[in-house]
Design an enzyme around this catalytic site. Sequence first.
Site, PDB file in Angstrom:
ATOM      1  N   ASP A   1      41.721  40.659  34.424  1.00 50.39           N
ATOM      2  CA  ASP A   1      43.107  40.291  34.715  1.00 50.39           C
ATOM      3  C   ASP A   1      43.607  39.544  33.494  1.00 50.39           C
ATOM      4  O   ASP A   1      43.217  38.395  33.265  1.00 50.39           O
ATOM      5  CB  ASP A   1      43.214  39.412  35.957  1.00 50.39           C
ATOM      6  CG  ASP A   1      44.670  39.211  36.336  1.00 50.39           C
ATOM      7  OD1 ASP A   1      45.479  38.907  35.434  1.00 50.39           O
ATOM      8  OD2 ASP A   1      45.015  39.374  37.518  1.00 50.39           O
ATOM      9  N   HIS A   2      44.453  40.198  32.707  1.00 46.89           N
ATOM     10  CA  HIS A   2      44.789  39.589  31.417  1.00 46.89           C
ATOM     11  C   HIS A   2      45.601  38.307  31.571  1.00 46.89           C
ATOM     12  O   HIS A   2      45.711  37.523  30.637  1.00 46.89           O
ATOM     13  CB  HIS A   2      45.488  40.598  30.490  1.00 46.89           C
ATOM     14  CG  HIS A   2      46.942  40.817  30.789  1.00 46.89           C
ATOM     15  ND1 HIS A   2      47.377  41.687  31.747  1.00 46.89           N
ATOM     16  CD2 HIS A   2      48.059  40.290  30.239  1.00 46.89           C
ATOM     17  CE1 HIS A   2      48.709  41.682  31.779  1.00 46.89           C
ATOM     18  NE2 HIS A   2      49.139  40.833  30.867  1.00 46.89           N
TER      19      HIS A   2
ATOM     20  N   HIS B   1      47.856  39.715  39.187  1.00 46.52           N
ATOM     21  CA  HIS B   1      48.336  38.580  38.401  1.00 46.52           C
ATOM     22  C   HIS B   1      48.895  37.462  39.280  1.00 46.52           C
ATOM     23  O   HIS B   1      48.567  36.289  39.106  1.00 46.52           O
ATOM     24  CB  HIS B   1      49.438  39.021  37.433  1.00 46.52           C
ATOM     25  CG  HIS B   1      49.037  40.155  36.544  1.00 46.52           C
ATOM     26  ND1 HIS B   1      47.774  40.273  36.012  1.00 46.52           N
ATOM     27  CD2 HIS B   1      49.724  41.235  36.084  1.00 46.52           C
ATOM     28  CE1 HIS B   1      47.708  41.361  35.258  1.00 46.52           C
ATOM     29  NE2 HIS B   1      48.872  41.971  35.296  1.00 46.52           N
TER      30      HIS B   1
HETATM   31  C1  BG6 Z   1      50.437  44.667  33.435  1.00 49.81           C
HETATM   32  C2  BG6 Z   1      51.310  45.576  34.243  1.00 49.81           C
HETATM   33  O1  BG6 Z   1      49.257  44.362  34.123  1.00 49.81           O
HETATM   34  O2  BG6 Z   1      51.138  43.464  33.159  1.00 49.81           O
HETATM   35  C3  BG6 Z   1      52.623  45.849  33.518  1.00 49.81           C
HETATM   36  O3  BG6 Z   1      50.629  46.802  34.462  1.00 49.81           O
HETATM   37  C4  BG6 Z   1      53.303  44.552  33.137  1.00 49.81           C
HETATM   38  O4  BG6 Z   1      53.494  46.616  34.321  1.00 49.81           O
HETATM   39  C5  BG6 Z   1      52.329  43.640  32.409  1.00 49.81           C
HETATM   40  O5  BG6 Z   1      54.395  44.865  32.289  1.00 49.81           O
HETATM   41  C6  BG6 Z   1      52.943  42.279  32.183  1.00 49.81           C
HETATM   42  O6  BG6 Z   1      52.098  41.548  31.344  1.00 49.81           O
HETATM   43  P1  BG6 Z   1      52.688  40.397  30.415  1.00 49.81           P
HETATM   44  O7  BG6 Z   1      51.490  39.795  29.770  1.00 49.81           O
HETATM   45  O8  BG6 Z   1      53.634  41.058  29.453  1.00 49.81           O
HETATM   46  O9  BG6 Z   1      53.413  39.453  31.341  1.00 49.81           O
END
Ligand code: BG6
Length: 424
Positions: free
Chosen positions: A173-174, A236
């Site tokens: 989960d980034h 997230h």
């Molecule tokens: C990803 C989703 O996990 O997270 C995308 O698949 C989304 O749809 C993205 O745009 C958002 O990540 P961040 O880091 O730009 O908030």
Amino acid sequence: MSMHSSTLLLFGATGDLSRRMLLPSLYALHADGLINPDLRIFGTARSTLTDDGFRDMARAALCEFLPDDRKAEGLIDAFLQRLCYVALDASDPQGFAALADKIGDISGGLSIFLSTAPSLFEPTIKGLHNAGLSGENVRIGLEKPLGNDLASSQHINDAVNAVFPETRTFRIDHYLGKETVQNLMALRFANMLFEPLWNANAIEHVQITVSETVGLEGRAGFYDDTGALRDMVQNHMLQLLALTAMEPPASLDATAIRDEKVKVLRALRPVVEGDVVTGQYNDGAVNGEAVKGYDADLGKPSDTETFVAIKAYVDNWRWQGVPFFLRTGKRLPERRSEIVIQFKPVPHNVFKDRGGRLEANTLVIRLQPEEYVRLLVMAKEPGLDRGGVTLREVPLKPKGYGAGSWGPNAAIALTERDGVSWHE
Ligand code: BG6
């Protein structure tokens, strides 16, 4: 188990995630000298490409997605030399032997990153296993979506677990890599100030917003099968909620933290129909530019949600009666991710008769685009109070100053107003 890997294998290597995020991030690690000089990176996907063809694709992705100040021709050339490619149809068990042959020796450790369609998880895991790419020194990272409902997610997890033990399985989960998300742990558990107030006695509600201005961004097929609830909320946003609501873990050990998060998830009250709003964007304007509606972006009518708002409750002692409002969507007016802790008002306003109006304290934990933690507190406007007291909400936020300097300029102004200079 060794924590080192001399080989990295990326599934879905020609896809959107790889081009936008994985390859640019790997290049940045390479440029900063943070990966082993000997690390080999193998990409695999369905497209028929030679090593050079893959390197060309990677070069184009780096040109497109790296910030200009990160592009250095020499470094890019050296990075591309690490890359090799094997075409593979993961649904066909035959192709894995050729993959294993090309990879060759994995005694230095192999890390596999799987970002594929849910239907390909099981055949890929089996194929890897049968080709000898699942032993003791192989670790696997899984990118969402791991299925599209409970049954398919359990099915995928069972298939992974049959080959890779939990200690060698990593679900990505980034959001957990974002600096302010990591700082949330420090804020809560490295300060005495907040924890005694971090509960239903002092907190009125919590808001978690992840808003995006982008639309489909070339991921039409993936997104339309997924929708905002699976793309953003179940991963997230629930991670942010769990980190905000969990009890203090006994240590920073991954299992200790996970156990506390799981308790929060188990305590979530099932969301009833009236407490969830979904939406889909129509034609409109974002940042002053006209943009098309979702159906037009997709090229066909669809009922996939691109916006979700939820009122959630964590049914335990700490959070009884405190609503957690979650909100996420595409094509919203600004890009903003934040957690807002709204405290309750003080029980009695002693300034009322002198005209003093109070706002309750707010703690804003901003993840992006800026990263900060801001506590809004009430303070008195400086000056005589014959005509009444004026109160205002001010942020408590340390000002930045250069390392090696005597602190923020405001500190100098502070003494100079009184004709005093700091002794230096
Ligand atoms: C990803 C989703 O996990 O997270 C995308 O698949 C989304 O749809 C993205 O745009 C958002 O990540 P961040 O880091 O730009 O908030």
